[in-house]
Design a protein around this motif. Structure first.
Motif, PDB file in Angstrom:
ATOM      1  N   ASN A   1     -12.273 -46.269 -18.273  1.00  0.00           N
ATOM      2  CA  ASN A   1     -12.998 -45.669 -19.388  1.00  0.00           C
ATOM      3  C   ASN A   1     -13.530 -46.747 -20.342  1.00  0.00           C
ATOM      4  O   ASN A   1     -12.825 -47.703 -20.669  1.00  0.00           O
ATOM      5  N   GLU A   2     -14.794 -46.542 -20.771  1.00  0.00           N
ATOM      6  CA  GLU A   2     -15.435 -47.589 -21.580  1.00  0.00           C
ATOM      7  C   GLU A   2     -14.832 -47.722 -22.969  1.00  0.00           C
ATOM      8  O   GLU A   2     -14.908 -48.768 -23.601  1.00  0.00           O
ATOM      9  N   HIS A   3     -14.214 -46.642 -23.471  1.00  0.00           N
ATOM     10  CA  HIS A   3     -13.700 -46.680 -24.847  1.00  0.00           C
ATOM     11  C   HIS A   3     -12.195 -46.833 -24.920  1.00  0.00           C
ATOM     12  O   HIS A   3     -11.657 -47.210 -25.955  1.00  0.00           O
ATOM     13  N   ASP A   4     -11.490 -46.473 -23.849  1.00  0.00           N
ATOM     14  CA  ASP A   4     -10.024 -46.505 -23.884  1.00  0.00           C
ATOM     15  C   ASP A   4      -9.535 -46.987 -22.514  1.00  0.00           C
ATOM     16  O   ASP A   4      -9.631 -46.256 -21.521  1.00  0.00           O
ATOM     17  N   ASP A   5      -9.027 -48.213 -22.451  1.00  0.00           N
ATOM     18  CA  ASP A   5      -8.716 -48.769 -21.127  1.00  0.00           C
ATOM     19  C   ASP A   5      -7.400 -48.266 -20.529  1.00  0.00           C
ATOM     20  O   ASP A   5      -6.978 -48.727 -19.472  1.00  0.00           O
TER      21      ASP A   5
ATOM     22  N   THR B   1     -12.341 -42.938 -15.545  1.00  0.00           N
ATOM     23  CA  THR B   1     -13.360 -41.897 -15.555  1.00  0.00           C
ATOM     24  C   THR B   1     -13.811 -41.623 -14.124  1.00  0.00           C
ATOM     25  O   THR B   1     -14.043 -42.567 -13.365  1.00  0.00           O
TER      26      THR B   1
ATOM     27  N   HIS C   1     -11.947 -37.626 -17.684  1.00  0.00           N
ATOM     28  CA  HIS C   1     -11.205 -38.836 -18.079  1.00  0.00           C
ATOM     29  C   HIS C   1      -9.724 -38.521 -17.991  1.00  0.00           C
ATOM     30  O   HIS C   1      -9.293 -37.448 -18.437  1.00  0.00           O
TER      31      HIS C   1
END
Ligand code: 5AD
Ligand code: SF4
Length: 472
Positions: free
Chosen positions: A425-429, A433, A443
């Protein structure tokens, strides 16, 4: 390799392999001079076809020896352009100014423009006049000649322009690079014969040409050997695939053959034209679990009067009956669409017909576009709708498609779905996704080791158009 002029092969793809070698020599000489590697960056505008074309450009650049960079201040920047709406053109002009800033700082920098926008004469004139720092321009028909064009660019001080009006050629077996290791687009045809009255694609992509089924199957088999589990068959109107082949083949026949490929797990396709969507295709989809439960079926307008004017060859009732047939055969299928608002002479009644279809069909998602006149197309000659009216209609339509899209998506809450994991995920590793069979995004907790795998995920919470889920 010692390359001399009299060795240049005339047949393809051998000719391009020759130029790849030549470009490699030119590049390594330059690298020695500079004492560093040379980088490239490809920016893609527009559709999936362009994204696939860009992968071909990347494949050739890497085989020449350029290194890919994430930055636009690279030694070689390529813009693969789109011209389906005017805002796509404006974006390119805007960013070219910004690229020139980089070029002033790096005298080695080269800039190339390709893709649909370059097939328009007025564009070429404007670039020659106002953006003379561009080094290479080529079109949609000769992208296979990229290696040759790079050689010309590297050995010329002047802008190299090579744009063809048409081609009947399909060159196979050139190197391509994939953005994702586990999924890939596969062109099955090029061009379009439909001439929808608003659309510039047939003018810039040329007449419809289908690839031979054996070439498509061979490409997919190679991709599968290389780790690909999902393919997206690409064409402007995949439902008319194969009609122009010497031995005609239908799209559903091709799909059946593709599904037989062992190791391939998912097959998607894009775009379908309602006028050519056959009962046989619906049957083949229903019978083959590898074919994803997703149909992108551009509506364009719900008004039968406007559909006729658009040269779409279906009416509102035909469209609604296709949706009913698809849902009857596959109740879990996601249907997505494209809709144009503000087509010339669109009346409030016409627009309400579009709203009615959006209400009735409840698309999983819809791309809504404000009509953009394209020079040379019949609709551009007609009386245009005032902007305030179009904008108001666009907002009204957007409300309906969003409300219905969210409702349709929420219906999946609680389902356990097969999900192909695409990325961290681009915002929360701590999340990854992935996509359900019907293309819905989800996600969930996981790490990079899951990328490329198809896993079972429970869709726990609907967030509008996507889900939060849990690995089960
Ligand atoms: N103006 C607005 N939208 C357009 N499209 C194609 N041509 C135009 C245009 N001139 C939309 C159609 C098509 C999608 C790819 O772009 O909805 O399906
Ligand atoms: Fe354009 Fe119509 Fe062809 Fe689609 S089918 S690319 S909208 S002309």
């Amino acid at each position: 390799m010692n390359t001399t002029l009299n060795q240049i092969p005339e047949t393809e793809p051998q000719r391009q392999f020759y130029y790849m070698n030549l470009a490699k020599e030119l590049l390594s000489k330059k690298e020695k001079e500079l004492g560093r590697k040379l980088t490239f960056h490809v920016t893609t505008f527009g559709c999936q076809m362009n994204a696939r074309d860009s992968e071909k450009l990347v494949g050739i650049l890497e085989s020449i020896g350029y290194e890919e960079s994430d930055e636009e201040d690279s030694d070689f920047v390529i813009y693969n352009t789109c011209t389906v709406r005017d805002n796509a053109n404006q974006k390119v002009y805007g960013r070219l100014g910004y690229l020139n800033g980089f070029k002033k700082k790096n005298p080695e920098m080269k800039i190339a423009l390709c893709g649909c926008m370059m097939q328009e004469e007025s564009v070429i004139e404007k670039i020659k006049k106002s953006y003379s720092f561009v080094d290479l321009i080529f079109g949609t028909h000769n992208i296979y000649k990229f290696a040759e064009l790079v050689c010309r660019m590297l050995t010329s001080k002047k802008m190299v322009i090579d744009v063809w009006q048409s081609t009947d050629k399909i060159v196979e077996e050139l190197p391509t690079e994939r953005k994702y290791a586990f999924k890939s687009g596969v062109n099955i045809m090029f061009g379009c014969n439909n001439f929808c009255s608003y659309c510039i694609v047939p003018y810039v992509r040329g007449r419809e040409r289908s690839r031979q089924p054996k070439d498509i199957i061979k490409e997919i088999e190679t991709l599968v050997c290389d780790g690909v589990v999902e393919v997206m068959l690409l064409g402007q109107n995949v439902n008319s695939y194969g009609k122009n082949l010497e031995e005609p083949v239908t799209f559903s026949e091709l799909l059946e053959e593709v599904c037989k490929i062992e190791g391939l797990q998912r097959v998607r396709f894009m775009t379908s034209h309602p006028k050519d969507l056959s009962d046989d295709l619906i049957r083949v989809m229903k019978e083959n679990k590898k074919i994803c439960r997703h149909m992108h079926l551009p509506l364009q307008s719900g008004s039968s009067r406007l559909l006729q004017d658009m040269n779409r060859h279906y009416d509102k009732e035909k469209y609604l009956s296709l949706v009913a047939k698809l849902r009857e055969a596959m109740p879990d299928i996601a249907i997505t669409t494209d809709i144009i608002v503000g087509y010339p002479e669109e009346t409030e009644e016409d627009f309400l017909e579009t709203m009615d279809v959006a209400e009735k069909v409840e698309f999983n998602s819809a791309f809504t576009f404000i009509y953009s006149p394209r020079t040379g197309t019949p609709a551009a000659e007609k009386k245009q709708i005032p902007e305030e009216i179009t904008k108001d209609r666009f907002q009204r339509l957007l409300r309906v498609v969003q409300e219905k899209g969210q409702k349709k998506t929420a219906e999946m809450t609680g389902n356990v779905e097969e999900v192909l994991v695409e990325q961290v995920n681009e915002h929360d590793d701590t999340l990854v996704t992935g996509r359900c069979d019907n293309n819905t995004l989800v996600h969930f907790k996981g790490d990079a080791s899951l990328i490329g795998q198809i896993v079972s995920v429970k869709l726990t919470e609907c967030k509008g158009f996507y889900f939060m889920g849990e690995l089960v």
